[in-house]
Design an enzyme around this catalytic site. Structure first.
Site, short mmCIF file in Angstrom:
data_model
loop_
_atom_site.label_atom_id
_atom_site.label_comp_id
_atom_site.label_asym_id
_atom_site.label_seq_id
_atom_site.Cartn_x
_atom_site.Cartn_y
_atom_site.Cartn_z
N HIS A 1 21.47 -33.88 14.83
CA HIS A 1 21.95 -32.90 13.85
C HIS A 1 22.32 -33.61 12.55
CE1 HIS A 1 22.85 -31.22 17.90
NE2 HIS A 1 22.31 -30.14 17.36
N HIS B 1 30.15 -33.66 11.60
CA HIS B 1 30.03 -32.34 10.95
C HIS B 1 31.30 -31.93 10.19
CE1 HIS B 1 26.19 -31.61 12.74
NE2 HIS B 1 26.65 -31.58 13.98
N ASP C 1 21.62 -37.18 21.00
CA ASP C 1 21.03 -35.89 21.32
C ASP C 1 19.62 -35.72 20.77
OD1 ASP C 1 22.18 -35.95 18.81
OD2 ASP C 1 23.48 -34.20 19.12
N ASP D 1 22.14 -39.16 14.97
CA ASP D 1 22.35 -37.93 15.74
C ASP D 1 21.23 -36.95 15.39
OD1 ASP D 1 24.91 -36.47 17.21
OD2 ASP D 1 23.68 -35.05 16.07
ZN LIG Z 1 24.38 -33.77 17.38
#
Ligand SMILES: [Zn+2]
Length: 306
Positions: A164, A126, A243, A162
């Site tokens: 996200h 991120h 995740d 991931d």
């Molecule tokens: Zn994540």
């Protein structure tokens, strides 16, 4: 040819508070499971070096790096955003997390190992060129990719599975034709980006909450893996967040260990076709400790072809 396991003790000391899901226990969950499975004995262990200023500055602005250094507290916790904080060990951990991916690239490019897994935190995908967010300070995978390009490689790739969207990695490489990024993420979900690709080299596929292995494998088979193969990468990096597992408390996809095995085997095949097998994977998310340990172990098993 072997698989390297790259870690550093500082990554265990970075701590954003007792309630924070991105906890030091995550590294123990991975290590413990690797040991219990018997797989650990087949890995070649390396201590991660700290990334240098020059290596970081390939993907982050100089004033951003200086800001992170200045924010490092002598005691207590300093918040960079509501989710992302530094304790006195966080800077060291973030430098070694990025340095781990650089070392991984060096090891596979020098032929010292075929694949590498970096068991590090904080995560990185991120982190943007000049912004810390989503538990991330420096974009470790991007630092590794930039290092491979600086060594003269013409084509590199990132797989990010991931749950996200890897907004930082996408931002950093959106205008870089030597890099292709592929992956899946849950949408809508933090950081609420990625649906409109930032560049023609971005092939990130949103999946709806509740999607499981079937949707994940279809997105990979139809979009991500063909894009990866067509780029003919000389090295593949993986943002390995676990995740999207069905047991994860922060998201709503339904992947299982078998899906991580499957996708890892797929990219091992692509890496063997174009990249002499070179893959450098680094830990991103994954917040259910048991599922994280099991998933990372199956990922490493497939990387090591054991
Ligand atoms: Zn994540």
């Amino acid at each position: 040819m072997t698989t390297a396991f790259i870690a550093h003790s500082s990554c265990r000391l970075h701590n954003m508070g007792p309630q924070h899901p991105e906890s030091p226990d995550r590294l123990d969950a991975v290590s413990d499971r690797l040991i219990a499975s018997g797989l650990d004995a087949h890995l070649v262990h390396h201590e991660a070096p700290a990334a240098t200023r020059e290596q970081l500055a390939r993907v982050h602005d100089e004033d951003y790096i200086a800001m992170i250094e200045a924010a490092s507290p002598e005691s207590g916790i300093c918040y960079l955003d509501p989710d992302t904080a530094m304790n006195p060990h966080s800077l060291d951990a973030a430098l070694h997390a990025a340095g781990a991916v650089v070392l991984g690239a060096e090891l596979v490019l020098n032929g010292e190992c075929r694949t590498a897994f970096c068991a590090v935190r904080p995560p990185g995908h991120h982190a943007e060129r000049r912004r810390a967010m989503g538990f991330c300070l420096f974009n470790s995978v991007a630092v590794g990719v930039a290092h491979a390009l600086a060594r003269g490689l013409k084509r590199a790739a990132v797989l990010d599975f991931d749950v996200h969207h890897g907004n930082g990695t996408e931002q950093i490489f959106a205008a870089e034709p030597r890099v292709v990024m592929v992956g899946t993420f849950e949408y809508p979900l933090y950081p609420y980006s990625g649906v409109d690709p930032a560049g023609p080299n971005m092939h990130n596929v949103p999946l709806r909450a509740g999607s499981g292995g079937e949707a994940f494998r279809a997105a990979m088979t139809d979009i991500c893996l063909p894009a990866l193969d067509a780029h003919r990468p000389e090295i593949i990096f993986v943002s390995a967040g676990f995740d999207a597992h069905r047991d994860d408390p922060l998201a709503n996809l339904q992947l299982t260990e078998a899906d991580y095995t499957w996708v890892t085997r797929e990219i091992v095949a692509i890496a063997e076709r174009h990249a002499e097998g070179r893959i450098v994977s680094t830990l991103e998310g994954g917040y259910d400790l048991s599922a994280l340990g099991r998933s990372a172990t199956e990922h490493v098993r497939a990387l090591a072809k054991l």
